[in-house]
Design an enzyme around this catalytic site. Sequence first.
Site, mmCIF file in Angstrom:
data_model
loop_
_atom_site.group_PDB
_atom_site.id
_atom_site.type_symbol
_atom_site.label_atom_id
_atom_site.label_comp_id
_atom_site.label_asym_id
_atom_site.label_seq_id
_atom_site.Cartn_x
_atom_site.Cartn_y
_atom_site.Cartn_z
ATOM 1 N N TYR A 157 0.622 -1.185 0.040
ATOM 2 C CA TYR A 157 -0.526 -0.231 0.084
ATOM 3 C C TYR A 157 0.738 1.204 -0.234
ATOM 4 C CZ TYR A 157 -4.261 3.069 1.726
ATOM 5 O OH TYR A 157 -4.907 3.705 1.393
ATOM 6 N N TYR A 213 -7.074 -1.312 -1.030
ATOM 7 C CA TYR A 213 -5.467 -1.441 -0.018
ATOM 8 C C TYR A 213 -6.148 -1.141 1.318
ATOM 9 C CZ TYR A 213 -1.902 -2.064 -2.857
ATOM 10 O OH TYR A 213 -1.172 -3.001 -4.112
ATOM 11 N N GLU A 214 -7.703 -0.122 1.702
ATOM 12 C CA GLU A 214 -7.402 -0.307 3.169
ATOM 13 C C GLU A 214 -8.646 -1.377 4.078
ATOM 14 O OE1 GLU A 214 -7.616 2.266 5.442
ATOM 15 O OE2 GLU A 214 -6.351 3.630 3.292
ATOM 16 N N TRP A 215 -9.108 -2.293 2.888
ATOM 17 C CA TRP A 215 -9.424 -3.424 3.622
ATOM 18 C C TRP A 215 -9.010 -4.259 3.391
ATOM 19 C CZ3 TRP A 215 -9.366 -8.232 2.522
ATOM 20 C CH2 TRP A 215 -10.531 -8.954 3.019
#
Length: 230
Positions: free
Chosen positions: A113, A210-212
Site C-alpha cells: 500500500y 488497500y484499506e480493506w
Amino acid sequence: MTGFCEQAWQHTGTLQRAVLEHPFNEELAAGTLSRDRFQFYLAQDARYLVGFGRALAVAAARAPEPDGLTFFAGAAHEAVVVERALHESYFREFGLDEAGLAAIETSPTCLAYTSYLLAVAQAEGYPELVAALLPCFWVYQHVGTSILRRGSGGRGDSANPYQAWIDTYADEEFARSVDAAKAAVDAAAAGADPATRERMLGHFVRATEYEWMFWDSAYRMEAWPTTHLR
C-alpha cells in the site's frame, strides 16, 4: 450534477460495507479485538503513515492553489506527528518499546500500500494522486463515525480499550480534514478531462481496496510467506 467524490463513494459501496463488516472493525467497535492484533495493526500503521506523509507532501508541492498547498502540507504534518502520538500512547500502554516494535516485521500489505501511493506520487499527476490519497481520510472517518452511530464504542465509553482510536476518527476536526480533502479532489476532477477522471476513479478504488486489505492483514497478523526461505 453529482461531484466526483460522491460518484466514487457510490461506486465503492460494496467495499465500504465490507470494511465496516470486517471482523477487525466489528471487534474494535465491541472492544473485543485482541491486543496482539491491534498492536500489530498499530505497528503497520505507524510505518504506513510515513509513506502516506511523503505522498501528501508531494500533493502539497503540486497543488495548483494555495488552499491545497496548505491543506496537504498540514495533513502531512498531522500524519507523521499527530497521529504518531496516538500510536505511541498505545505503545506505552502495551509496554512496547523500540526493540519490541522492531521485532514486528512490516507486512506485505503495508509495504504494498505504501509503495503504491509513492508510485502514484512519482508517476502520476496531481488529480490522480489526490484521488489515491482520499480513501485513507474518508474510510477512516466512515469507520469511526459508523461505530458511534450504531452505539458501539460511543464517545467516552471507558470500557472500550480502543476508545481513543474511535474518538480520533469520529472527531469533528478530523471530519473537517476529510471535507477539505474531498473538496480538493472534486476541484481536481472538475478541471480534468474524461480520461484523467477515469484514472482518478481507478486510483480511488484501488486505494479503497488497500484499506480493506490493511485491516484484513492486521487481523491475520500477516507474515511473509517466504520467511522460512531466508
